[in-house]
Scaffold this active site. Structure first.
Site, PDB file in Angstrom:
ATOM      1  N   SER A 103       0.831  -1.191   0.000  1.00  0.00           N
ATOM      2  CA  SER A 103       0.000   0.000   0.000  1.00  0.00           C
ATOM      3  C   SER A 103       0.871   1.248   0.000  1.00  0.00           C
ATOM      4  O   SER A 103       1.677   1.447  -0.910  1.00  0.00           O
ATOM      5  CB  SER A 103      -0.963  -0.039   1.206  1.00  0.00           C
ATOM      6  OG  SER A 103      -1.982   0.913   1.061  1.00  0.00           O
ATOM      7  N   GLU A 206      -1.933  -3.050  -7.985  1.00  0.00           N
ATOM      8  CA  GLU A 206      -3.106  -3.340  -7.161  1.00  0.00           C
ATOM      9  C   GLU A 206      -3.611  -2.038  -6.582  1.00  0.00           C
ATOM     10  O   GLU A 206      -2.894  -1.032  -6.581  1.00  0.00           O
ATOM     11  CB  GLU A 206      -2.754  -4.322  -6.042  1.00  0.00           C
ATOM     12  CG  GLU A 206      -1.734  -3.817  -5.036  1.00  0.00           C
ATOM     13  CD  GLU A 206      -2.291  -2.937  -3.925  1.00  0.00           C
ATOM     14  OE1 GLU A 206      -3.505  -3.024  -3.636  1.00  0.00           O
ATOM     15  OE2 GLU A 206      -1.514  -2.154  -3.354  1.00  0.00           O
ATOM     16  N   HIS A 276      -4.986  -5.668  -1.323  1.00  0.00           N
ATOM     17  CA  HIS A 276      -5.636  -5.517  -0.014  1.00  0.00           C
ATOM     18  C   HIS A 276      -6.647  -6.642   0.165  1.00  0.00           C
ATOM     19  O   HIS A 276      -7.864  -6.433   0.272  1.00  0.00           O
ATOM     20  CB  HIS A 276      -6.298  -4.150   0.081  1.00  0.00           C
ATOM     21  CG  HIS A 276      -5.318  -3.029   0.203  1.00  0.00           C
ATOM     22  ND1 HIS A 276      -4.497  -2.631  -0.838  1.00  0.00           N
ATOM     23  CD2 HIS A 276      -5.001  -2.224   1.243  1.00  0.00           C
ATOM     24  CE1 HIS A 276      -3.744  -1.626  -0.450  1.00  0.00           C
ATOM     25  NE2 HIS A 276      -4.026  -1.361   0.812  1.00  0.00           N
TER      26      HIS A 276
END
Length: 305
Positions: A103, A206, A276
């Protein structure tokens, strides 16, 4: 087992129960877990002010840990890029510390590769992956165990049979740099010295909470900047927690992927178990990899890192 150093370079830890469960699980697995002094600090939305979080990174570098794992992502690392201790980070990696996270940590990892060519690992965060009330995902746990034992050498997955993943010609890519991570964070680094200038690489992406039109907008920026055309392959991981609305009228993620395929000669693969989500593999940013497909089966191999 491993010496694991837990630190918080981005947003403040809000779920203290998940933090504690994560620590308990890692210790129950036999790991020596060291917690940074400011791991639970809070300043506005951050895990301490900028100087506090920079010092936490320095301590992680000096810890001598086998693994330095973030407590959580969120936002905060792009504020620190001009001040990151790149020499200390490179020295820590050379001595065996493996920096792990995802992230927001994408900014740290891409900057480290751009400035030092050192390998870091996209993988679990303490709270998200080891701290849920349910047991950690078996695949994630197995990949983490391999990392601790320094024996993970690749991964494989089966691409979904969906409109965005038709049967594609076989793909074979050799000796390409694996890089990528969170799409929004990566795109924010365009035009800065912290985005690696990777040509002929395998780019994986992602994101979470981004509507497909926002995903397309970011991909279009990367396309127009010439980043996507320079890759040997683009691999989509998991894009989750967004909500379609009535006036999308059929505009979905597969629409975005199909449009991208129509714009590129570069193969675009889907279904990588990373993002995630509970089921995630661990991926080495900056490692040379081989990528191959056989029908819907995809294989990504990096050998011993």
């Amino acid at each position: 087992m491993s010496h694991i150093y837990i630190f918080s370079p981005s947003s403040a830890v809000r779920d203290k129960a998940a933090f504690k469960r994560g620590l308990k699980r890692l210790r129950a697995q036999g790991h020596e877990v060291e917690i940074d002094a400011d791991a639970l600090s809070s300043h506005m939305r951050f895990a301490g002010d900028d100087d506090t979080r920079l010092k936490a990174i320095e301590r992680a570098c000096a810890s001598g840990a086998n693994i330095a794992m973030i407590s959580r992502g969120g936002y905060g690392l792009t504020r620190l890029l001009t001040q990151l201790p790149f020499k200390s980070i490179a020295k820590a990696v050379d001595k065996g510390t493996q920096f792990v996270g995802l992230s927001d940590f994408t900014a740290f990892q891409l900057a480290v590769y751009a400035k030092t060519q050192r390998i870091t690992w996209q993988g679990p965060a303490l709270g998200e992956d080891f701290g849920p009330e349910s047991e950690p995902d078996e695949i994630m746990q197995a990949c983490f165990d391999d990392l601790c034992l320094e024996q993970g050498e690749g991964t494989g997955w089966r691409m979904p049979s969906t409109p965005s993943s038709p049967m594609l010609p076989s793909v074979k890519v050799n000796d390409a740099v694996l890089w990528g991570g969170n799409l929004a964070v990566l795109t924010s680094l365009l035009g800065t010295p912290y985005l690696p200038m990777v040509k002929g690489g395998v780019l994986f992406l992602e994101d979470v909470g981004e509507h497909p039109y926002k995903i397309e907008r970011m991909l279009t920026q990367l396309f127009n900047a010439g980043v996507l055309k320079q890759q040997k392959a683009i691999v989509f991981g998991q894009f989750t927690s967004y909500k379609l609305v009535t006036h999308d009228k059929g505009f979905k993620l597969h629409t975005v992927i199909e449009r991208l395929r129509s714009q590129l000669k570069t193969p675009v693969l889907t279904g990588l178990p990373f993002g995630h989500v509970a089921t995630k593999v661990i991926l080495p940013i900056g490692a040379k990899v081989d990528l191959a497909t056989d029908g819907r089966d995809a294989f990504l191999v990096w050998g011993h890192v």
